[in-house]
Design a protein around this motif. Structure first.
Motif: not given
Length: 314
Positions: A67-70, A268-271
């Motif tokens: 997530g955001k932390n990584l 980002t992971l969201g991509d």
């Protein structure tokens, strides 16, 4: 549980899947040297303590390495990697060193909340020590197979002990630093999450206290830091080599990233779901490459059937 009852229980599952039966580890001398007599996860055999630390590790990884932390840690480090490459002004550069600098920073942040300058002597020490340790272990120790040699200070054994002691000095210094600044309402990194589990077990008077000693905690963090750096660095080395070998694949993946992500922000992971070609390329790199060809040695925990063959616990 005595040996006969364990064997009977294992025998009941002889025709089913056998995750427990093959979850043991051999009693290798080199593994014991590296883990304070098998107090870690990777080299420890299957047990209640092993399951506990595996659960704690998975929980910590889900919290800090996703997530955001990584993403925030990776973005900060990759920006510095880009600057380091730009400083070369188009001159040839060894990507291996740059990758190592980046990955050690990422794992250092996740495990210890540490950030290193790329020219920090401690960071280059980490990389050098890890390389020397991998070389020493990769050559193997005769003492693993000839027990009497365990009492002879051979060059390989001496080197492994020296590097292990130096690593442990760093880990225990971090344990001291984390404990002195520990705040259960502000868990900063993976080390803090392990200390929280230890504190809760002590406060509750739990039977788990004996499985959460400082030795167990330091060996678990050693596993997470060591395994995370080495496997990731090797994977990225393979990625760079394969992209250089197949520039057409590299170009297609770069074009897809440019179209979907652009140049105004980092990916980002969201991509991930919108980059099918890039993701397929990454999966092919994992299939193509050889990260740990033999993996961690396994041993059976009881007499067990494998097909028509009986493997007996000795």
């Amino acid at each position: 549980m005595d040996g006969s009852s364990q064997s009977n229980r294992c025998g009941e599952r002889c025709n089913a899947q056998k995750p427990v039966e093959f979850a043991g580890r051999p009693d290798l001398y080199s593994s014991g040297l590296m883990t304070e007599n098998f107090q870690d996860i990777g080299c420890a055999t299957y047990s209640a303590r092993w399951k506990l630390h595996r659960k704690l590790s998975h929980s910590a990884i889900r919290t800090f390495a996703t997530g955001k932390n990584l993403e925030s840690i990776v973005h900060e480090v990759t920006e510095r990697i880009g600057k380091r490459i730009d400083e070369q002004h188009g001159k040839p550069i060894d990507p291996k060193q740059v990758v190592c600098l980046g990955i050690y920073n990422i794992l250092g942040a996740l495990c210890f909340e540490l950030k290193y300058d790329f020219d920090d002597p401690k960071l280059t020490w980490f990389i050098r020590q890890t390389r020397e340790l991998n070389e020493a272990l990769g050559l193997g120790l005769l003492a693993d197979f000839i027990p009497i040699l365990r009492f002879i200070p051979t060059q390989g054994v001496t080197k492994i002990k020296k590097i292990k002691d130096e690593f442990q000095g760093f880990i225990y210094a971090e344990l001291k630093r984390h404990r002195e600044s520990f705040d259960s309402d502000n868990i900063r990194d993976i080390f803090d999450s392990l200390l929280l589990a230890q504190k809760e077990a002590i406060d509750e008077g739990s039977d788990l206290v004996d499985s959460l000693t400082d030795t167990h905690l330091t060996e678990t963090i050693n596993d997470l830091f060591g395994a995370g750096t080495d496997t990731t660095i090797t994977t990225l080395h393979w990625t760079l080599a394969i992209m250089a070998e197949y520039p057409d694949i590299q170009k297609k993946a770069a074009m897809e990233i440019d179209e979907v992500v652009g140049h105004e922000r980092p990916s980002t992971l969201g991509d991930r779901g919108r980059l099918p070609y890039t993701e397929a390329t990454m999966m092919e790199v994992l299939r193509f490459s050889s990260i740990a060809p033999l993996g961690v040695p396994h041993a059976t925990t009881c007499d067990v059937m494998l097909g028509s063959v009986t493997i007996r616990l000795t």
